[in-house]
Write a protein that holds these residues in place. Sequence first.
Motif: not given
Length: 298
Positions: A244-251, A276-283, A285-287, A292-296
């Motif tokens: 989630q951290l990696v994807c947050t800053w990459a995006m 284009f951004y509208l197509g990825i906005r929900d993802i 925002k979740n990221v 947390p997207l994943i619970l460990f």
Amino acid sequence: MGKIKVVRNIENVDLVGLLDTLASTIDSQVDFGTTVIEMIIDNPRDEFIDSTLIVLLRDYLELLDGISVLVRQGCSEAAIPIIRATFEYYLSILYILQEESYKRALSYQVGTLKAKSRELNKTNVKGGGRKFKRTLEKNSYKVTFKGTDNTVKLTALRKLLNSEPFKEVNIEWDRVQRGMTVPPNWYSLYNGPGNIQKLADRLGVVAEYELLYRNWSSKIHGTDSFRNLSNRGLKQIRMPESIQLVCTWAMTWTHKITIELITLYKPTERAAYFIFYLGIRDIYKNVTSRKPLILFKE
């Protein structure tokens, strides 16, 4: 320590699906980034600014593409050295776009030429080749080094650096380097920041430097491997804890430089980007949310 089994498979089907969605989102940003390169080419402003931004963006997108590959496989820890390098490209692009773009683009190009000159001199039989050979002789296994005569190439580089438009920047480079034992950073020219921390501060992203870039250095230098030993044993190799951290800053970084470059080179395409951004906005925002997207399990 007892018997330890190192696991490298991700068996959770839902997790595999999530990773694929995240990677596909980054893939789409890479694809859009290639169209931004085309925009720069089709809407030239200055050959030196344009060419510098094109090569920086190209390398940025290559790293981003690599992050996508690793995210899809759940290799978030392996992606950290790459996302850290991505931050440096991000800063370089922002610094050139900030102001004095012509001088800064030329500074980057002079820095590249200076690095090439140092490399040629190091292996030059009529220059630093002898010293380099002695260095290699200290190696634990035999390395054969004969060196090459790089005199012609070095002369051509010096001629290029002393010609327009590089001459003034080359003089500035030599001024800044005077008294230093190592070459200056290209962004340090013309009273620029002396190091990457100061560069991040100049660009208003010092928090990202302190909280991310600095902490990620342990992964680069191999100084914090015990963090992968928990009460449950060794963590599995494909452990997407940092995904989630990696994807947050990459995006996020990609989103920011995409808008900056479109605004400069083809502002009429901002609408196309926001579609284009509208197509990825929900993802996105979740990221980037605090949830947390994943619970460990500990």
